[in-house]
Design a protein around this motif. Structure first.
Motif, PDB file in Angstrom:
ATOM      1  N   SER A 107     -24.252 -10.714  25.012  1.00 49.27           N
ATOM      2  CA  SER A 107     -25.675 -10.443  24.804  1.00 49.27           C
ATOM      3  C   SER A 107     -26.153 -11.080  23.503  1.00 49.27           C
ATOM      4  CB  SER A 107     -25.926  -8.929  24.776  1.00 49.27           C
ATOM      5  OG  SER A 107     -27.291  -8.642  24.558  1.00 49.27           O
ATOM      6  N   GLN A 108     -25.338 -10.987  22.457  1.00 50.90           N
ATOM      7  CA  GLN A 108     -25.707 -11.620  21.191  1.00 50.90           C
ATOM      8  C   GLN A 108     -25.806 -13.142  21.360  1.00 50.90           C
ATOM      9  OE1 GLN A 108     -26.190  -9.287  18.588  1.00 50.90           O
ATOM     10  NE2 GLN A 108     -25.868  -7.987  20.365  1.00 50.90           N
TER      11      GLN A 108
ATOM     12  N   GLN B 125     -26.945 -14.400  32.335  1.00 53.60           N
ATOM     13  CA  GLN B 125     -25.674 -13.692  32.446  1.00 53.60           C
ATOM     14  C   GLN B 125     -25.427 -12.780  31.255  1.00 53.60           C
ATOM     15  OE1 GLN B 125     -22.207 -16.207  32.475  1.00 53.60           O
ATOM     16  NE2 GLN B 125     -20.873 -14.610  33.304  1.00 53.60           N
ATOM     17  N   GLY B 126     -25.771 -13.223  30.059  1.00 50.24           N
ATOM     18  CA  GLY B 126     -25.464 -12.444  28.866  1.00 50.24           C
ATOM     19  C   GLY B 126     -26.439 -11.323  28.574  1.00 50.24           C
ATOM     20  N   ALA B 127     -27.699 -11.481  28.948  1.00 50.67           N
ATOM     21  CA  ALA B 127     -28.703 -10.459  28.648  1.00 50.67           C
ATOM     22  C   ALA B 127     -28.441  -9.190  29.443  1.00 50.67           C
ATOM     23  CB  ALA B 127     -30.093 -11.001  28.967  1.00 50.67           C
TER      24      ALA B 127
ATOM     25  N   VAL C 196     -33.171  -6.581  31.558  1.00 46.84           N
ATOM     26  CA  VAL C 196     -33.904  -7.601  30.799  1.00 46.84           C
ATOM     27  C   VAL C 196     -33.895  -8.925  31.560  1.00 46.84           C
ATOM     28  CG1 VAL C 196     -33.914  -8.961  28.668  1.00 46.84           C
ATOM     29  CG2 VAL C 196     -33.481  -6.496  28.586  1.00 46.84           C
ATOM     30  N   THR C 197     -32.772  -9.235  32.214  1.00 48.04           N
ATOM     31  CA  THR C 197     -32.703 -10.443  33.026  1.00 48.04           C
ATOM     32  C   THR C 197     -33.766 -10.423  34.115  1.00 48.04           C
ATOM     33  OG1 THR C 197     -30.320 -10.593  32.629  1.00 48.04           O
ATOM     34  CG2 THR C 197     -31.205 -11.865  34.459  1.00 48.04           C
ATOM     35  N   SER C 198     -33.926  -9.276  34.766  1.00 48.23           N
ATOM     36  CA  SER C 198     -34.952  -9.177  35.815  1.00 48.23           C
ATOM     37  C   SER C 198     -36.346  -9.326  35.229  1.00 48.23           C
ATOM     38  CB  SER C 198     -34.824  -7.844  36.559  1.00 48.23           C
ATOM     39  OG  SER C 198     -35.162  -6.748  35.730  1.00 48.23           O
TER      40      SER C 198
ATOM     41  N   ARG D 234     -21.760  -1.408  36.640  1.00 49.60           N
ATOM     42  CA  ARG D 234     -21.120  -0.222  36.085  1.00 49.60           C
ATOM     43  C   ARG D 234     -21.203  -0.183  34.560  1.00 49.60           C
ATOM     44  NH1 ARG D 234     -18.340  -2.326  40.435  1.00 49.60           N
ATOM     45  NH2 ARG D 234     -17.760  -0.883  42.114  1.00 49.60           N
ATOM     46  N   SER D 235     -20.528   0.748  33.945  1.00 46.96           N
ATOM     47  CA  SER D 235     -20.574   0.893  32.491  1.00 46.96           C
ATOM     48  C   SER D 235     -20.019  -0.358  31.813  1.00 46.96           C
ATOM     49  CB  SER D 235     -19.757   2.109  32.046  1.00 46.96           C
ATOM     50  OG  SER D 235     -20.292   3.296  32.597  1.00 46.96           O
ATOM     51  N   GLY D 236     -20.725  -0.817  30.780  1.00 50.66           N
ATOM     52  CA  GLY D 236     -20.336  -2.026  30.084  1.00 50.66           C
ATOM     53  C   GLY D 236     -21.077  -3.249  30.546  1.00 50.66           C
ATOM     54  N   ASP D 237     -21.684  -3.175  31.731  1.00 49.09           N
ATOM     55  CA  ASP D 237     -22.503  -4.277  32.260  1.00 49.09           C
ATOM     56  C   ASP D 237     -21.712  -5.568  32.371  1.00 49.09           C
ATOM     57  OD1 ASP D 237     -24.871  -5.202  33.347  1.00 49.09           O
ATOM     58  OD2 ASP D 237     -25.681  -5.862  31.428  1.00 49.09           O
ATOM     59  N   GLU D 238     -20.413  -5.451  32.636  1.00 50.64           N
ATOM     60  CA  GLU D 238     -19.572  -6.643  32.697  1.00 50.64           C
ATOM     61  C   GLU D 238     -19.126  -6.980  34.118  1.00 50.64           C
ATOM     62  OE1 GLU D 238     -18.944  -8.682  30.379  1.00 50.64           O
ATOM     63  OE2 GLU D 238     -19.288  -7.652  28.475  1.00 50.64           O
ATOM     64  N   ALA D 239     -19.122  -5.993  35.027  1.00 44.47           N
ATOM     65  CA  ALA D 239     -18.585  -6.216  36.373  1.00 44.47           C
ATOM     66  C   ALA D 239     -19.637  -6.872  37.256  1.00 44.47           C
ATOM     67  CB  ALA D 239     -18.117  -4.895  36.982  1.00 44.47           C
ATOM     68  N   THR D 240     -19.928  -8.127  36.961  1.00 42.44           N
ATOM     69  CA  THR D 240     -20.952  -8.837  37.724  1.00 42.44           C
ATOM     70  C   THR D 240     -20.359  -9.970  38.561  1.00 42.44           C
ATOM     71  OG1 THR D 240     -21.409 -10.237  35.795  1.00 42.44           O
ATOM     72  CG2 THR D 240     -22.784  -8.290  36.098  1.00 42.44           C
ATOM     73  N   ASP D 241     -19.015 -10.068  38.621  1.00 45.95           N
ATOM     74  CA  ASP D 241     -18.416 -11.065  39.502  1.00 45.95           C
ATOM     75  C   ASP D 241     -18.592 -10.621  40.949  1.00 45.95           C
ATOM     76  OD1 ASP D 241     -15.372  -9.742  40.151  1.00 45.95           O
ATOM     77  OD2 ASP D 241     -16.445  -9.058  38.343  1.00 45.95           O
TER      78      ASP D 241
END
Length: 510
Positions: free
Chosen positions: A165-166, A248-250, A254-256, A371-378
């Protein structure tokens, strides 16, 4: 003589500015009250933001009715256009803020980031987007651009515990700063060639003073730089390189927001600048739009299908959708400056509304699956969703089919509109390329649907956190899916509304 005595302040029609004032007031109340009071009850920040956007939406419909009865005009000494085009853009922005606020509520609480700041940024960015779409002066347009961009830079980097995100916010800030500088340089050159930044005066200057047959280099350079700056904001190829990493990082909500409100503002500004301010130069900028549209369609569709991360897939899909909208802009260029504007402008407005709802609903599902952490986007995160959450998977399927342009969905109505506009103007080649790109992009959406419904979950998937569907996000998804199907089955009322918006806007152009 004292300059204070000679200054005459412009007359301000405050009622016509009500949507902007409501959003501004809501944002200030959120920041001030939140700073002076204890933490609000759960969900109240989002509810306040959604209510503010809803109030601005209601006022937009009231003002739409006033424009219908009294006709279009300008506000604040000609700085802002008060017409159907501006009001429809305002309606789209308010709808997007309302839906995104609902999705953001659960996301922030799940990530332990609940607070008023991001909602206030939504409202302030909405003001910038509305000003961009309503601007009747290039300097005012630039101010709106900066208000929108600065808010989105901060929102992209707002998840402080995620390095991605940063990185997203930093990339967007650096590249966005370059594009804003290029746009402003184009404004300066156009001012040098016409003596004004007001859209009406620019058109008058071209009609009375500038001999377009001699291809004035100063103006052409200004038009080119304006086009580059706006192409960056709409994520058009070859100015798209920031989009996948930033999307991907935002944070997913916010991406939407960027994919919906950002595109509404940028394409609204593009139509204002190219079609309204530069009709005399349409034979110069329209071929450039044609090339950019084709590149955007082809590159966006081809690169989308080879991605493995769903947010990156949807980022390239967003680029492809920008190509479709550019097809409508190219069609509008054929009639720029003529009394009959054709179908190009209405098709762009209609596409922006329908795509905004689609992309917010799609990213709402991605937000839940991440899910939590917003990382499981594969794409593997969607395996077995049809079994564990069949209603959620069904909603996602409808939204993906709509993005692919399947009949009886709003996506088909949007894509049919821009292709019809191109064919009406005899731009057959770009219409065929757009249809082929749509077929290629459909494979992307099919991959996600296969993962949800056909691919069996693996042992590692069963160990993952369960997907929850909270009320506010579920409500937003239901609204998006319902709107998609309603428009798909009965699109006439919305098509007529988009045509009326551009018809009203014509009276502002000399």
């Amino acid at each position: 003589m004292n300059t204070v005595d000679t200054f005459t302040s412009p007359e301000v029609a405050w009622f016509a500015l009500t949507p902007l004032l409501v959003l501004l007031g809501g944002g200030l109340v959120l920041l001030v009250l939140a700073a002076l009071t204890p933490r609000w009850p759960r969900g109240l920040y989002a509810a306040f933001s959604a209510t503010t956007a809803g109030a601005a939406l209601v006022m937009s419909f009231v003002l739409w009715d006033d424009i219908t009865d009294k006709g279009a005009t300008t506000l604040v000494a000609g700085a802002l256009a008060f017409d159907g085009f501006a009001m429809l853009a305002t309606i789209i922005v308010c709808i997007a803020i309302l839906l995104v606020s609902l999705v953001t509520d659960d996301y922030l609480r799940r990530e332990q980031m609940d607070g008023p700041e991001i909602y206030a940024l939504y409202l302030m960015a909405g003001i910038g987007a509305i000003v961009m779409a309503s601007a009747n002066d290039l300097i005012v347009l630039f101010l709106g651009l900066e208000v929108l961009s600065l808010a989105m830079y901060v929102m992209a980097a707002s998840h402080r515990r995620r390095l991605n995100s940063q990185e997203s916010g930093l990339k967007y800030f650096i590249l966005g700063g370059f594009s804003s500088a290029i746009f402003l340089y184009g404004v300066a050159l156009l001012y040098g060639g016409t003596g004004s930044t007001n859209i009406g005066k620019i058109v008058t200057s071209f009609a009375s003073n500038v001999d377009t047959s001699r291809k004035d280099a100063l103006v052409l350079a200004g038009v080119a730089l304006l086009l580059v700056g706006l192409s960056f904001k709409v994520a058009a190829v070859p100015f798209h390189f920031w989009t996948p990493d930033v999307y991907q990082g935002a944070p997913t909500p916010v991406t939407s927001f960027m994919a919906s409100v950002g595109k509404v503002a940028a394409f609204g500004a593009m139509l204002r600048v190219l079609v309204s301010a530069l009709p005399n130069w349409r034979d110069d900028w329209r071929p450039a739009i044609w090339v950019i549209a084709v590149l955007t369609l082809v590159v966006g569709s081809l690169l989308a299908v080879v991605q493995t991360d769903v947010k990156r897939m949807l980022a390239y899909s967003s680029i492809s959708h920008a190509g479709f909208i550019l097809v409508g802009v190219e069609a509008a260029g054929h009639r720029a400056g003529e009394p009959d504007r054709g179908l190009g402008g209405p098709s762009v407005l209609l596409y922006l509304l329908l795509y905004s709802v689609l992309v917010i609903g799609t990213f709402a599902v991605v937000s839940l699956v991440s899910r939590s952490g917003d990382e499981a986007t594969d794409i593997s995160a969607f395996r077995g969703l049809g079994t564990s959450r069949p209603a959620l998977a069904l909603g996602m399927t409808v939204l993906l089919l709509a993005q692919a342009g399947v009949p009886l969905t709003s996506g088909f109505v949007a894509k049919f509109g821009v292709i019809e506009a191109a064919i009406t103007e005899h731009s057959y080649a770009i219409a065929i390329i757009a249809m082929l790109a749509s077929v290629i992009a459909a494979f992307l959406y099919l991959r996600i649907m296969v993962s949800m419904w056909i691919t069996d979950p693996e042992a590692a998937d069963l160990a993952r956190e369960k997907v929850r569907v909270p009320f506010s996000t579920g409500l937003a998804i239901v609204l998006c899916v319902g709107f998609t199907l309603v428009v798909g089955f009965s699109p006439d009322w919305l098509v007529e509304a988009s045509k009326h918006a551009t018809t009203v806007a014509q009276s502002l152009v000399p």
